[in-house]
Design an enzyme around this catalytic site. Structure first.
Site, PDB file in Angstrom:
ATOM      1  N   ASP A  30      43.562  15.377  55.399  1.00  0.00           N
ATOM      2  CA  ASP A  30      45.006  15.341  55.628  1.00  0.00           C
ATOM      3  C   ASP A  30      45.457  14.216  56.544  1.00  0.00           C
ATOM      4  O   ASP A  30      46.584  13.731  56.441  1.00  0.00           O
ATOM      5  CB  ASP A  30      45.513  16.697  56.138  1.00  0.00           C
ATOM      6  CG  ASP A  30      44.902  17.123  57.463  1.00  0.00           C
ATOM      7  OD1 ASP A  30      43.787  16.662  57.788  1.00  0.00           O
ATOM      8  OD2 ASP A  30      45.526  17.932  58.159  1.00  0.00           O
ATOM      9  N   GLU A  53      31.217  12.394  52.798  1.00  0.00           N
ATOM     10  CA  GLU A  53      31.395  11.162  53.565  1.00  0.00           C
ATOM     11  C   GLU A  53      30.084  10.413  53.817  1.00  0.00           C
ATOM     12  O   GLU A  53      30.079   9.181  53.893  1.00  0.00           O
ATOM     13  CB  GLU A  53      32.082  11.471  54.901  1.00  0.00           C
ATOM     14  CG  GLU A  53      33.505  11.978  54.785  1.00  0.00           C
ATOM     15  CD  GLU A  53      33.619  13.489  54.593  1.00  0.00           C
ATOM     16  OE1 GLU A  53      34.752  14.003  54.595  1.00  0.00           O
ATOM     17  OE2 GLU A  53      32.562  14.144  54.435  1.00  0.00           O
ATOM     18  N   HIS A 116      43.256  20.824  64.429  1.00  0.00           N
ATOM     19  CA  HIS A 116      41.997  20.947  63.680  1.00  0.00           C
ATOM     20  C   HIS A 116      41.257  19.603  63.640  1.00  0.00           C
ATOM     21  O   HIS A 116      41.838  18.539  63.814  1.00  0.00           O
ATOM     22  CB  HIS A 116      42.272  21.447  62.265  1.00  0.00           C
ATOM     23  CG  HIS A 116      43.173  20.569  61.447  1.00  0.00           C
ATOM     24  ND1 HIS A 116      44.529  20.485  61.661  1.00  0.00           N
ATOM     25  CD2 HIS A 116      42.899  19.733  60.413  1.00  0.00           C
ATOM     26  CE1 HIS A 116      45.061  19.638  60.787  1.00  0.00           C
ATOM     27  NE2 HIS A 116      44.101  19.166  60.027  1.00  0.00           N
ATOM     28  N   HIS A 117      39.981  19.686  63.400  1.00  0.00           N
ATOM     29  CA  HIS A 117      39.063  18.539  63.375  1.00  0.00           C
ATOM     30  C   HIS A 117      38.863  17.921  64.756  1.00  0.00           C
ATOM     31  O   HIS A 117      38.352  16.801  64.862  1.00  0.00           O
ATOM     32  CB  HIS A 117      39.521  17.446  62.394  1.00  0.00           C
ATOM     33  CG  HIS A 117      39.595  17.889  60.962  1.00  0.00           C
ATOM     34  ND1 HIS A 117      38.951  19.008  60.491  1.00  0.00           N
ATOM     35  CD2 HIS A 117      40.241  17.341  59.885  1.00  0.00           C
ATOM     36  CE1 HIS A 117      39.204  19.138  59.191  1.00  0.00           C
ATOM     37  NE2 HIS A 117      39.983  18.147  58.803  1.00  0.00           N
ATOM     38  N   GLY A 413      15.680   3.669  57.076  1.00  0.00           N
ATOM     39  CA  GLY A 413      14.847   4.624  56.351  1.00  0.00           C
ATOM     40  C   GLY A 413      15.447   6.003  56.211  1.00  0.00           C
ATOM     41  O   GLY A 413      14.749   7.006  56.367  1.00  0.00           O
ATOM     42  N   ASP A 440      11.743  12.953  44.205  1.00  0.00           N
ATOM     43  CA  ASP A 440      12.448  14.222  44.054  1.00  0.00           C
ATOM     44  C   ASP A 440      12.999  14.728  45.391  1.00  0.00           C
ATOM     45  O   ASP A 440      14.113  15.260  45.458  1.00  0.00           O
ATOM     46  CB  ASP A 440      11.551  15.270  43.400  1.00  0.00           C
ATOM     47  CG  ASP A 440      10.174  15.397  44.044  1.00  0.00           C
ATOM     48  OD1 ASP A 440       9.837  14.568  44.909  1.00  0.00           O
ATOM     49  OD2 ASP A 440       9.429  16.323  43.673  1.00  0.00           O
ATOM     50  N   ASN A 467       7.067  14.417  42.043  1.00  0.00           N
ATOM     51  CA  ASN A 467       5.700  14.677  42.525  1.00  0.00           C
ATOM     52  C   ASN A 467       5.675  15.819  43.540  1.00  0.00           C
ATOM     53  O   ASN A 467       4.836  15.856  44.429  1.00  0.00           O
ATOM     54  CB  ASN A 467       5.035  13.406  43.069  1.00  0.00           C
ATOM     55  CG  ASN A 467       5.912  12.663  44.054  1.00  0.00           C
ATOM     56  OD1 ASN A 467       6.956  13.153  44.470  1.00  0.00           O
ATOM     57  ND2 ASN A 467       5.484  11.467  44.425  1.00  0.00           N
ATOM     58  N   GLY A 469       7.677  17.302  46.108  1.00  0.00           N
ATOM     59  CA  GLY A 469       7.865  17.403  47.547  1.00  0.00           C
ATOM     60  C   GLY A 469       7.971  16.085  48.273  1.00  0.00           C
ATOM     61  O   GLY A 469       8.132  15.026  47.675  1.00  0.00           O
ATOM     62  N   GLU A 473       5.783  11.986  53.509  1.00  0.00           N
ATOM     63  CA  GLU A 473       5.392  12.744  54.696  1.00  0.00           C
ATOM     64  C   GLU A 473       3.973  13.298  54.536  1.00  0.00           C
ATOM     65  O   GLU A 473       3.198  13.341  55.494  1.00  0.00           O
ATOM     66  CB  GLU A 473       6.375  13.889  54.952  1.00  0.00           C
ATOM     67  CG  GLU A 473       7.852  13.504  54.908  1.00  0.00           C
ATOM     68  CD  GLU A 473       8.229  12.476  55.958  1.00  0.00           C
ATOM     69  OE1 GLU A 473       7.444  12.230  56.889  1.00  0.00           O
ATOM     70  OE2 GLU A 473       9.327  11.901  55.841  1.00  0.00           O
TER      71      GLU A 473
END
Length: 557
Positions: A30, A53, A116-117, A413, A440, A467, A469, A473
């Site tokens: 708004d 956003e 608000h916000h 990254g 994925d 693959n 997951g 990591e």
């Protein structure tokens, strides 16, 4: 006659158009709706609404990489904080993005009302302060300062190639001010003559005396669009040239002097020896980060280094803070003593990496074979986007065709960056073929933006590596831990769910021949192509496997 006045909002939009912005990304709220009306009414400027956003900020980042500058609009507080991660990435990797926040009316902010916000404490400056850490210039517009401040922050954005923050209160957007009288001056870094001459003399002496010189060029050349000047210097010098993966494609990778991508101790042995054994290293537009240098395993002797950056340079460990890369590339090209390419013993990257034609088999897809197969699919002028995971480390070893563009985010990254970035890159130039490779896990973070890509009838090729997951990591720590698992989706069905106009086609490939068939079909489609490829969960590119071990040791507790 042109009007001598315009609204503050129109003034900002006119300046953005002058700088080359044709599309603005964002999400309505708004406090920015009045400004969005002005965007819709402005000729030759298109609003691209995003699903959230954060995705809008990623899309603007991608747009800036192709277009040279970008803009996005959010609402105050909730909207701008959703976008701040993407803006931080643009700041880290030096992308000129204009962040515009539609905020409460001036009298509301001055009254300290609990609207608000906000944080409910009457202070409307919290978020402006947060953005100071990730933007090079900030402003809150008023009727009195608007013209001067808009010009100032846009010039900073252009000069430093980093985001800027413009707070546009809802009541200020329609205030009448004097219209621009002349085009916005777009500043460039200039050299101080004395410093330039001194540095040039030292550099040419060092370069021309060297027996085994080499050029290491990277992403800062891209940001300041100095690729042609770099190419002229490479051609004139006859020196071998390499890049780091952040600036992959900074020079044509089929160039006979291009030897490959340097990654510290994880580099191809030939590339490593040519860089580290050189007696003069011209480091042009390079920033040495952990993921680019094999976890800081580079061996670059400072006594051999000549560093050249957009606004400064270093030699013999002395900094010259008022010399520009643009000037230096021109003058070095004029002054360098050319070497005979034939006597330099250069082994071109493209000949080493593409010696054999890829022949697909019935065998399951593996990382080692997948990247070779994809490499054979690339064409001139393609835009290749690689998510910061298995995709980035696989594509970094591929040979880019002539005039193609590589986009990744190895410094910041941020997982999920590339799918919304694809929206931005394809919007920036819909005539170039865009190819995204994404895992994925990354896809699940920003999958909504596939909807916006389809809404705008864009036609990229999206290759999703399923693959199972967070494999990047797993390569660092916890290969079988639950925190690296994700919920399995029926990925290939998502385009159909999100596509109301039959603007897409989806395929699944588990082996090399199925992938070859999918790529062949993709080449003949005039719509978005979504290819889900399945691979074993612990199979990773060789470079990622090595770097994962380095990071694991670096992070050890």
């Amino acid at each position: 006659m042109h009007s001598t006045t315009c609204t503050v909002g129109d003034y900002l939009l006119l300046r953005l158009k002058e700088m080359g912005v044709k599309h603005i990304f964002g999400v309505p709220g708004d406090f920015n709706l009045g400004f969005l009306d002005q965007i819709e009414a402005m000729d030759h400027l298109e609003w691209i609404g995003n699903c959230n956003e954060l995705n809008a900020a990623y899309a603007a980042d991608g747009y800036a990489r192709i277009n040279g500058i970008a803009a996005l609009v959010t609402t105050f507080g909730v909207g701008e904080l959703s976008a701040i991660n993407g803006i931080a990435g643009s700041y880290a990797e030096q992308l000129p993005v204009v962040k515009i926040t539609g905020s409460p009316a001036t009298n509301v902010a001055n009254s300290g009302a609990y609207v608000h916000h906000t944080l409910g404490d009457g202070d409307f400056t919290h978020f402006n302060k947060m953005f100071k850490e990730v933007t090079v210039a900030q402003t809150t517009l008023t009727e009195e300062n608007a013209a001067e401040e808009i010009d100032r922050v846009l010039q900073e954005c252009w000069l430093y190639k980093r985001p800027v923050y413009i707070n546009l209160p809802s009541d200020i957007s329609y205030k009448k001010i004097e219209a621009p009288k002349s085009p916005l001056h777009l500043p460039e870094f200039t050299s101080e003559t004395g410093q330039l001459n001194t540095f040039l003399k030292l550099a040419l002496q060092k370069i021309n005396q060297a027996k085994f010189p080499v050029i290491l060029a990277d992403y800062e050349v891209n940001r300041y669009q100095l690729n042609e000047k770099l190419k002229a210097f490479v051609n004139q010098s006859g020196f071998p040239v390499a890049s780091l993966s952040m600036g992959k494609g900074v020079i044509d990778e089929t160039h006979p002097q291009f030897i490959g991508v340097y990654t510290g101790s994880l580099s191809d042995p030939y590339v490593r020896s040519r860089i580290e054994d050189a007696d003069c290293i011209l480091s042009i537009g390079v920033k040495l980060t952990d993921s680019l240098t094999g976890g800081f395993t580079h061996q670059l002797d400072e006594d051999k280094l000549i560093e050249i950056h957009p606004s400064y340079a270093k030699i013999n460990q002395e900094t010259f803070d008022k010399v520009s890369m643009s000037d230096l590339l021109e003058l070095l090209t004029e002054g360098v003593e050319p070497r005979d390419i034939d006597t330099q013993n250069i082994q071109p990257f493209c000949r080493r990496e593409t010696a054999d034609e890829f022949v697909p088999t019935d065998k399951p897809l593996t990382q080692e074979r997948f990247w070779k197969q994809l490499n054979s699919f690339l064409n001139k002028e393609d835009v290749l986007l690689a998510e910061q995971g298995t995709a980035f480390f696989g594509t970094s070893q591929m040979v880019l065709p002539e005039k193609s563009t590589f986009i990744g985010q190895p410094l910041w990254g941020s997982i999920g960056y590339t799918l919304p970035s694809l929206l931005g890159t394809q919007i920036a130039d819909p005539n170039r073929r865009n190819i995204l490779v994404i895992g994925d896990g990354s896809f699940q973070l920003t999958a909504q933006e596939l909807s916006t890509i389809l809404k705008n009838q864009l036609k990229p090729i999206i290759i999703l590596i399923n693959n199972d997951g967070y494999v990047v990591e797993r390569a660092i720590h916890g290969p079988n831990e639950k925190y690296n698992d994700i919920n399995m989706w029926k990925y290939s069905r998502l385009p159909e769910v999100l596509d109301m106009g039959e603007n897409s086609i989806s395929m699944v490939a588990a082996n090399e021949k199925e992938f070859a068939d999918a790529l062949h079909l993709a080449d003949s489609q005039d719509k978005l192509v979504f290819i889900e490829v399945t691979m074993e969960r612990l199979d990773v590119p060789e470079l990622l496997d090595a770097l994962g071990k380095v990071f694991a040791k670096q992070n050890a507790y």
